[in-house]
Scaffold this motif. Structure first.
Motif, PDB file in Angstrom:
ATOM      1  N   ILE A  32       0.802  -1.232   0.086  1.00 59.11           N
ATOM      2  CA  ILE A  32       0.180   0.055   0.060  1.00 59.11           C
ATOM      3  C   ILE A  32       1.099   1.311   0.037  1.00 59.11           C
ATOM      4  O   ILE A  32       0.796   2.132  -0.912  1.00 59.11           O
ATOM      5  CB  ILE A  32      -1.064   0.016   1.433  1.00 59.11           C
ATOM      6  CG1 ILE A  32      -1.869  -1.162   1.164  1.00 59.11           C
ATOM      7  CG2 ILE A  32      -1.674   1.413   1.448  1.00 59.11           C
ATOM      8  CD1 ILE A  32      -2.688  -1.306   2.361  1.00 59.11           C
ATOM      9  N   LYS A  36       1.024   3.877  -3.063  1.00 58.94           N
ATOM     10  CA  LYS A  36       0.638   5.327  -2.876  1.00 58.94           C
ATOM     11  C   LYS A  36       1.726   6.187  -3.041  1.00 58.94           C
ATOM     12  O   LYS A  36       1.458   7.140  -3.981  1.00 58.94           O
ATOM     13  CB  LYS A  36       0.378   5.492  -1.389  1.00 58.94           C
ATOM     14  CG  LYS A  36      -0.314   6.895  -1.120  1.00 58.94           C
ATOM     15  CD  LYS A  36      -0.786   6.903   0.285  1.00 58.94           C
ATOM     16  CE  LYS A  36      -1.602   8.284   0.500  1.00 58.94           C
ATOM     17  NZ  LYS A  36      -2.156   8.575   1.728  1.00 58.94           N
ATOM     18  N   PRO A  41      -2.053   1.976  -9.228  1.00 58.32           N
ATOM     19  CA  PRO A  41      -3.249   1.349  -8.991  1.00 58.32           C
ATOM     20  C   PRO A  41      -3.239   0.400  -8.041  1.00 58.32           C
ATOM     21  O   PRO A  41      -2.186  -0.505  -8.098  1.00 58.32           O
ATOM     22  CB  PRO A  41      -3.955   1.083 -10.399  1.00 58.32           C
ATOM     23  CG  PRO A  41      -2.500   0.834 -11.215  1.00 58.32           C
ATOM     24  CD  PRO A  41      -1.384   1.887 -10.686  1.00 58.32           C
ATOM     25  N   ILE A  42      -4.072  -0.069  -7.431  1.00 62.20           N
ATOM     26  CA  ILE A  42      -4.440  -1.035  -6.344  1.00 62.20           C
ATOM     27  C   ILE A  42      -4.144  -2.471  -7.278  1.00 62.20           C
ATOM     28  O   ILE A  42      -3.639  -3.246  -6.774  1.00 62.20           O
ATOM     29  CB  ILE A  42      -5.616  -1.074  -5.372  1.00 62.20           C
ATOM     30  CG1 ILE A  42      -5.366   0.060  -4.576  1.00 62.20           C
ATOM     31  CG2 ILE A  42      -5.705  -2.193  -4.734  1.00 62.20           C
ATOM     32  CD1 ILE A  42      -6.719   0.356  -3.775  1.00 62.20           C
ATOM     33  N   ARG A  80      -7.074  -6.622  -2.082  1.00 65.92           N
ATOM     34  CA  ARG A  80      -7.253  -5.417  -2.902  1.00 65.92           C
ATOM     35  C   ARG A  80      -8.294  -4.745  -1.918  1.00 65.92           C
ATOM     36  O   ARG A  80      -8.169  -3.472  -1.653  1.00 65.92           O
ATOM     37  CB  ARG A  80      -7.899  -5.784  -4.034  1.00 65.92           C
ATOM     38  CG  ARG A  80      -6.918  -6.130  -5.191  1.00 65.92           C
ATOM     39  CD  ARG A  80      -7.599  -6.109  -6.496  1.00 65.92           C
ATOM     40  NE  ARG A  80      -8.663  -6.896  -6.706  1.00 65.92           N
ATOM     41  CZ  ARG A  80      -8.896  -8.078  -6.705  1.00 65.92           C
ATOM     42  NH1 ARG A  80      -8.029  -8.950  -7.078  1.00 65.92           N
ATOM     43  NH2 ARG A  80     -10.164  -8.820  -6.751  1.00 65.92           N
ATOM     44  N   HIS A  81      -9.148  -5.397  -1.210  1.00 67.01           N
ATOM     45  CA  HIS A  81     -10.027  -4.662  -0.446  1.00 67.01           C
ATOM     46  C   HIS A  81      -9.643  -4.077   0.748  1.00 67.01           C
ATOM     47  O   HIS A  81      -9.781  -2.970   0.814  1.00 67.01           O
ATOM     48  CB  HIS A  81     -11.304  -5.796  -0.150  1.00 67.01           C
ATOM     49  CG  HIS A  81     -12.485  -5.170   0.749  1.00 67.01           C
ATOM     50  ND1 HIS A  81     -13.354  -4.260   0.337  1.00 67.01           N
ATOM     51  CD2 HIS A  81     -12.641  -5.364   2.056  1.00 67.01           C
ATOM     52  CE1 HIS A  81     -14.133  -4.025   1.289  1.00 67.01           C
ATOM     53  NE2 HIS A  81     -13.787  -4.492   2.415  1.00 67.01           N
ATOM     54  N   TYR A  82      -8.629  -4.725   1.276  1.00 65.68           N
ATOM     55  CA  TYR A  82      -7.667  -4.062   2.499  1.00 65.68           C
ATOM     56  C   TYR A  82      -7.192  -2.635   1.943  1.00 65.68           C
ATOM     57  O   TYR A  82      -7.146  -1.627   2.356  1.00 65.68           O
ATOM     58  CB  TYR A  82      -7.035  -5.155   3.097  1.00 65.68           C
ATOM     59  CG  TYR A  82      -6.315  -4.576   4.254  1.00 65.68           C
ATOM     60  CD1 TYR A  82      -6.903  -4.600   5.442  1.00 65.68           C
ATOM     61  CD2 TYR A  82      -4.832  -4.281   4.003  1.00 65.68           C
ATOM     62  CE1 TYR A  82      -6.091  -3.911   6.429  1.00 65.68           C
ATOM     63  CE2 TYR A  82      -4.201  -3.734   5.190  1.00 65.68           C
ATOM     64  CZ  TYR A  82      -4.875  -3.464   6.214  1.00 65.68           C
ATOM     65  OH  TYR A  82      -4.066  -3.011   7.404  1.00 65.68           O
ATOM     66  N   GLN A  83      -6.696  -2.733   0.813  1.00 61.18           N
ATOM     67  CA  GLN A  83      -5.917  -1.800   0.174  1.00 61.18           C
ATOM     68  C   GLN A  83      -6.877  -0.523  -0.021  1.00 61.18           C
ATOM     69  O   GLN A  83      -6.427   0.610   0.464  1.00 61.18           O
ATOM     70  CB  GLN A  83      -5.081  -2.139  -1.044  1.00 61.18           C
ATOM     71  CG  GLN A  83      -3.966  -3.144  -0.828  1.00 61.18           C
ATOM     72  CD  GLN A  83      -3.280  -3.477  -2.176  1.00 61.18           C
ATOM     73  OE1 GLN A  83      -2.762  -2.649  -2.758  1.00 61.18           O
ATOM     74  NE2 GLN A  83      -3.244  -4.853  -2.427  1.00 61.18           N
ATOM     75  N   HIS A  84      -7.765  -0.889  -0.518  1.00 62.84           N
ATOM     76  CA  HIS A  84      -8.857   0.118  -0.815  1.00 62.84           C
ATOM     77  C   HIS A  84      -9.169   0.692   0.781  1.00 62.84           C
ATOM     78  O   HIS A  84      -9.234   2.040   0.687  1.00 62.84           O
ATOM     79  CB  HIS A  84     -10.122  -0.557  -1.743  1.00 62.84           C
ATOM     80  CG  HIS A  84      -9.813  -0.432  -2.874  1.00 62.84           C
ATOM     81  ND1 HIS A  84      -9.759   0.667  -3.849  1.00 62.84           N
ATOM     82  CD2 HIS A  84      -9.845  -1.612  -3.721  1.00 62.84           C
ATOM     83  CE1 HIS A  84      -9.630   0.177  -5.096  1.00 62.84           C
ATOM     84  NE2 HIS A  84      -9.673  -1.374  -5.052  1.00 62.84           N
ATOM     85  N   GLN A  85      -9.470   0.074   1.454  1.00 66.39           N
ATOM     86  CA  GLN A  85      -9.784   0.463   2.953  1.00 66.39           C
ATOM     87  C   GLN A  85      -8.921   1.523   3.455  1.00 66.39           C
ATOM     88  O   GLN A  85      -9.157   2.643   3.791  1.00 66.39           O
ATOM     89  CB  GLN A  85     -10.286  -0.732   3.772  1.00 66.39           C
ATOM     90  CG  GLN A  85     -11.435  -1.476   3.486  1.00 66.39           C
ATOM     91  CD  GLN A  85     -11.747  -2.416   4.529  1.00 66.39           C
ATOM     92  OE1 GLN A  85     -10.613  -3.176   4.837  1.00 66.39           O
ATOM     93  NE2 GLN A  85     -12.868  -2.631   5.122  1.00 66.39           N
ATOM     94  N   LEU A  87      -6.422   3.194   1.948  1.00 67.54           N
ATOM     95  CA  LEU A  87      -5.946   4.192   1.086  1.00 67.54           C
ATOM     96  C   LEU A  87      -7.115   5.241   1.465  1.00 67.54           C
ATOM     97  O   LEU A  87      -7.010   6.316   1.311  1.00 67.54           O
ATOM     98  CB  LEU A  87      -5.859   3.842  -0.303  1.00 67.54           C
ATOM     99  CG  LEU A  87      -4.600   3.365  -0.964  1.00 67.54           C
ATOM    100  CD1 LEU A  87      -4.605   2.670  -1.967  1.00 67.54           C
ATOM    101  CD2 LEU A  87      -3.429   4.027  -0.418  1.00 67.54           C
ATOM    102  N   SER A  88      -8.450   4.506   1.560  1.00 64.88           N
ATOM    103  CA  SER A  88      -9.604   5.669   1.539  1.00 64.88           C
ATOM    104  C   SER A  88      -9.458   6.291   3.080  1.00 64.88           C
ATOM    105  O   SER A  88     -10.020   7.285   3.096  1.00 64.88           O
ATOM    106  CB  SER A  88     -10.793   5.145   1.277  1.00 64.88           C
ATOM    107  OG  SER A  88     -11.014   4.164   2.362  1.00 64.88           O
TER     108      SER A  88
END
Length: 91
Positions: A32, A36, A41-42, A80-85, A87-88
């Motif tokens: 992550i 970043k 992209p993730i 991927r879901h964890y990465q999105h969480q 980063l948001s």
């Protein structure tokens, strides 16, 4: 072997898997940060496909191949879901 003995062994394997999955997620934190910092992209479809191809080759029992590959696909989906969480939350 009795069912209860088999279940105890499964429980032990599950504990080992949990430890390894936690270790994997710790490494995902580094991914992550790298993505970043480098504005990447993730999702890296080529990387994920390469992982699944490698996993498929590493499975020694062909009867388990589909289940193991599907499991790794789910692991990557959850990563991927964890990465999105993460980063948001940081934005």
């Amino acid at each position: 072997m009795h069912l209860e003995d088999i279940r105890k062994e499964i429980d032990q394997v599950d504990r080992e898997l949990i430890h390894l999955l936690e270790k994997r997620m710790d490494l995902v934190k580094h991914v992550i940060a790298y993505k970043k910092e480098n504005q990447l992209p993730i999702l890296d479809s080529q990387r994920e496909q390469a992982v699944l191809d490698k996993v498929s080759l590493l499975v020694s029992n062909p009867a388990y191949q589909s289940a193991v590959v599907d499991t790794f696909s789910d692991i990557m989906k959850n990563s991927r879901h964890y990465q999105h969480q993460q980063l948001s939350q940081k934005e």
